[in-house]
Scaffold this active site. Structure first.
Site, PDB file in Angstrom:
ATOM      1  N   ASP A   1     -41.290 -29.715  29.414  1.00 21.81           N
ATOM      2  CA  ASP A   1     -40.337 -30.821  29.243  1.00 21.81           C
ATOM      3  C   ASP A   1     -39.454 -30.584  28.018  1.00 21.81           C
ATOM      4  OD1 ASP A   1     -41.671 -32.362  31.389  1.00 21.81           O
ATOM      5  OD2 ASP A   1     -43.313 -32.413  29.951  1.00 21.81           O
TER       6      ASP A   1
ATOM      7  N   HIS B   1     -46.764 -36.307  30.470  1.00 22.35           N
ATOM      8  CA  HIS B   1     -45.999 -35.335  31.273  1.00 22.35           C
ATOM      9  C   HIS B   1     -45.810 -35.963  32.655  1.00 22.35           C
ATOM     10  CE1 HIS B   1     -44.544 -31.731  33.162  1.00 22.35           C
ATOM     11  NE2 HIS B   1     -45.558 -31.705  34.000  1.00 22.35           N
TER      12      HIS B   1
HETATM   13  P1  NAD Z   1     -51.071 -23.305  43.220  1.00 20.25           P
HETATM   14  O1  NAD Z   1     -51.558 -24.170  44.349  1.00 20.25           O
HETATM   15  O2  NAD Z   1     -50.099 -22.224  43.507  1.00 20.25           O
HETATM   16  O3  NAD Z   1     -52.313 -22.641  42.486  1.00 20.25           O
HETATM   17  C1  NAD Z   1     -53.402 -23.381  42.069  1.00 20.25           C
HETATM   18  C2  NAD Z   1     -54.620 -22.494  42.161  1.00 20.25           C
HETATM   19  O4  NAD Z   1     -55.716 -23.228  41.655  1.00 20.25           O
HETATM   20  C3  NAD Z   1     -54.970 -22.077  43.598  1.00 20.25           C
HETATM   21  O5  NAD Z   1     -55.052 -20.662  43.695  1.00 20.25           O
HETATM   22  C4  NAD Z   1     -56.327 -22.741  43.846  1.00 20.25           C
HETATM   23  O6  NAD Z   1     -57.190 -21.943  44.647  1.00 20.25           O
HETATM   24  C5  NAD Z   1     -56.844 -22.873  42.422  1.00 20.25           C
HETATM   25  N1  NAD Z   1     -57.860 -23.899  42.253  1.00 20.25           N
HETATM   26  C6  NAD Z   1     -57.978 -25.091  42.862  1.00 20.25           C
HETATM   27  N2  NAD Z   1     -59.096 -25.727  42.448  1.00 20.25           N
HETATM   28  C7  NAD Z   1     -59.655 -24.924  41.519  1.00 20.25           C
HETATM   29  C8  NAD Z   1     -60.837 -25.036  40.745  1.00 20.25           C
HETATM   30  N3  NAD Z   1     -61.649 -26.096  40.830  1.00 20.25           N
HETATM   31  N4  NAD Z   1     -61.145 -24.018  39.908  1.00 20.25           N
HETATM   32  C9  NAD Z   1     -60.353 -22.924  39.813  1.00 20.25           C
HETATM   33  N5  NAD Z   1     -59.231 -22.759  40.557  1.00 20.25           N
HETATM   34  C10 NAD Z   1     -58.898 -23.762  41.389  1.00 20.25           C
HETATM   35  O7  NAD Z   1     -50.502 -24.299  42.101  1.00 20.25           O
HETATM   36  P2  NAD Z   1     -49.590 -23.928  40.831  1.00 20.25           P
HETATM   37  O8  NAD Z   1     -48.167 -23.996  41.245  1.00 20.25           O
HETATM   38  O9  NAD Z   1     -50.111 -22.722  40.194  1.00 20.25           O
HETATM   39  O10 NAD Z   1     -49.854 -25.238  39.934  1.00 20.25           O
HETATM   40  C11 NAD Z   1     -51.127 -25.459  39.352  1.00 20.25           C
HETATM   41  C12 NAD Z   1     -51.144 -26.822  38.667  1.00 20.25           C
HETATM   42  O11 NAD Z   1     -50.247 -26.826  37.560  1.00 20.25           O
HETATM   43  C13 NAD Z   1     -50.731 -27.991  39.539  1.00 20.25           C
HETATM   44  O12 NAD Z   1     -51.586 -29.105  39.281  1.00 20.25           O
HETATM   45  C14 NAD Z   1     -49.331 -28.304  39.071  1.00 20.25           C
HETATM   46  O13 NAD Z   1     -48.948 -29.630  39.336  1.00 20.25           O
HETATM   47  C15 NAD Z   1     -49.478 -28.033  37.597  1.00 20.25           C
HETATM   48  N6  NAD Z   1     -48.238 -27.824  36.841  1.00 20.25           N
HETATM   49  C16 NAD Z   1     -48.172 -28.378  35.602  1.00 20.25           C
HETATM   50  C17 NAD Z   1     -47.044 -28.192  34.833  1.00 20.25           C
HETATM   51  C18 NAD Z   1     -46.919 -28.815  33.457  1.00 20.25           C
HETATM   52  O14 NAD Z   1     -45.830 -28.744  32.876  1.00 20.25           O
HETATM   53  N7  NAD Z   1     -47.955 -29.392  32.878  1.00 20.25           N
HETATM   54  C19 NAD Z   1     -45.977 -27.440  35.326  1.00 20.25           C
HETATM   55  C20 NAD Z   1     -46.085 -26.881  36.598  1.00 20.25           C
HETATM   56  C21 NAD Z   1     -47.229 -27.095  37.356  1.00 20.25           C
HETATM   57  C1  LMR Z   2     -43.313 -29.791  36.593  1.00 17.87           C
HETATM   58  O1  LMR Z   2     -42.991 -30.574  35.705  1.00 17.87           O
HETATM   59  O2  LMR Z   2     -42.514 -29.000  37.130  1.00 17.87           O
HETATM   60  C2  LMR Z   2     -44.755 -29.777  37.060  1.00 17.87           C
HETATM   61  O3  LMR Z   2     -45.506 -30.760  36.406  1.00 17.87           O
HETATM   62  C3  LMR Z   2     -44.886 -29.872  38.537  1.00 17.87           C
HETATM   63  C4  LMR Z   2     -44.552 -31.247  39.053  1.00 17.87           C
HETATM   64  O4  LMR Z   2     -45.309 -31.772  39.869  1.00 17.87           O
HETATM   65  O5  LMR Z   2     -43.520 -31.794  38.662  1.00 17.87           O
END
Ligand code: NAD
Ligand code: LMR
Length: 328
Positions: A160, A188
């Site tokens: 952000d 967030h």
């Molecule tokens: P994705 O679905 O591509 O990958 C997530 C991975 O986590 C998968 O490979 C899945 O098998 C694995 N997984 C699920 N449960 C698990 C567990 N208990 N233990 C270990 N691994 C597990 O998703 P992504 O695009 O990599 O996003 C991951 C997370 O990050 C999501 O919750 C997304 O919303 C979050 N995210 C947060 C931010 C932020 O700014 N804070 C930004 C982007 C994404």
């Molecule tokens: C983001 O900010 O891009 C991540 O937290 C993914 C989402 O769900 O917005």
């Protein structure tokens, strides 16, 4: 003689963020060009085949700093002796969802991981929660690891901050490096408050350089708050490369000193700073000296900003109430 390796755990290592993040860690971008790393990669059993492919690619990069790779579906192995636990693994939201719609889906992951960190990690472990809703997932993990001190827990609001800095730079017509002290307050989520009043552009108050107050209070805030949703709409998947980049920036902002006049945005455990309820994992501007960090105190908030911070605080309190049964 090279330094002993730092152990970095990445959960959800076979996912989208993992695929952007692991190569940056292994190449030295997370902890510096002198620091060897061991990657401890946690996945759920059905994703272990995909993880195997990612491990082969890591091997094929022949990164000089990558001392070892430990792919596993066991939390004990994943967190064994780890110094940095990057908790990414969880389900991302789909179009039309808010991040806290994921609480019931993802919340259950973080209690057991907190417990495993408390038992198996190194005594200096630091934890960055990325999986959404990251503030409250961090709250859950911490509740299960009371032995791990409060200053070791972080949830990621850096994406952000980067989004906000980029918007301000474009509006002001300056390089993004000229924008500083962009604080993200609170959650967030779509209630976060990206603080333009304390930001600077080319060393001057952002509000002086960008005189368009309607834009600052309106489109600027809405763009930052809704950016994740817009990316999901456009890509059909949530942000990944920019999220991985923000993980690198978050860790770097803890292990390196903060530049004079700047801040790092991180969600950290509140001890009542700026009147926020104690114990919430709340987005604050933080300053590090490279060893320890502190919340930057003494920033001023207008009535407008106070109202925004009140809204995001309320949301975090309602998330905490919703997961009371997961707090141990
Ligand atoms: P994705 O679905 O591509 O990958 C997530 C991975 O986590 C998968 O490979 C899945 O098998 C694995 N997984 C699920 N449960 C698990 C567990 N208990 N233990 C270990 N691994 C597990 O998703 P992504 O695009 O990599 O996003 C991951 C997370 O990050 C999501 O919750 C997304 O919303 C979050 N995210 C947060 C931010 C932020 O700014 N804070 C930004 C982007 C994404
Ligand atoms: C983001 O900010 O891009 C991540 O937290 C993914 C989402 O769900 O917005």
């Amino acid at each position: 003689m090279s330094k002993p390796p730092v152990h970095v755990t990445v959960t959800g290592a076979a996912g989208q963020i993992g695929y952007s993040l692991l190569f940056r860690i292994a190449s030295g971008q997370l902890l510096g060009p002198e620091q060897p790393v061991v990657l401890r990669l946690l996945e759920i059993e059905p994703a272990m085949g995909t993880l195997e492919g990612v491990v082969m690619e890591l091997e094929d990069c022949a990164f000089p700093l990558l001392a070892a790779i430990e792919p596993t579906s066991e939390m004990k192995t994943a967190f064994d002796g780890t110094n940095w636990a990057l908790l990414v693994g969880s389900i991302p939201r789909k179009a039309g969802m808010e991040r806290n719609d994921l609480l019931t889906i993802n919340g259950g992951i973080f209690g057991p991981q907190g417990e495993a960190i408390a038992v198996h990690a190194a005594s200096d472990v630091r934890v960055l929660v990325v999986g959404n809703p990251c503030n409250t997932n961090c709250l859950i993990a911490r509740a299960h690891a009371p032995e791990v001190p409060d200053d070791r827990w972080f949830a990621m609001t850096r994406l952000d901050q980067n989004r906000a800095a980029s918007q301000l730079a474009t509006k002001a017509g300056v390089p993004v490096a000229d924008v500083a002290r962009v604080a993200i307050w609170g959650n967030h989520s779509s209630t976060q408050y990206p603080d333009f009043e304390n930001a600077t552009v080319s060393g001057r108050a952002a509000t002086e350089v960008i005189a368009d107050r309607d834009w600052l209070e309106g489109d600027f805030i809405a763009t930052v708050q809704q950016r994740g949703a817009k990316i999901i709409e456009a890509r059909g998947a949530s942000s990944a490369a920019s999220a991985a980049n923000a993980v690198v920036d978050s860790v770097a902002s803890v292990v390196n000193a903060t530049a004079e006049g700047d801040c790092a945005s991180l969600a950290v455990v509140s001890h009542g700073e700026y009147g926020t309820p104690e114990g919430l994992v709340f987005g604050f501007p933080v300053r590090s000296d490279g060893t320890s960090w502190e919340i930057i105190e003494g920033l001023e908030h207008s009535g407008f900003a106070q109202e925004r911070i009140r809204l995001t605080t309320e949301e975090l309190e309602s998330e905490r109430a919703a997961v009371a049964h997961l707090l141990g």
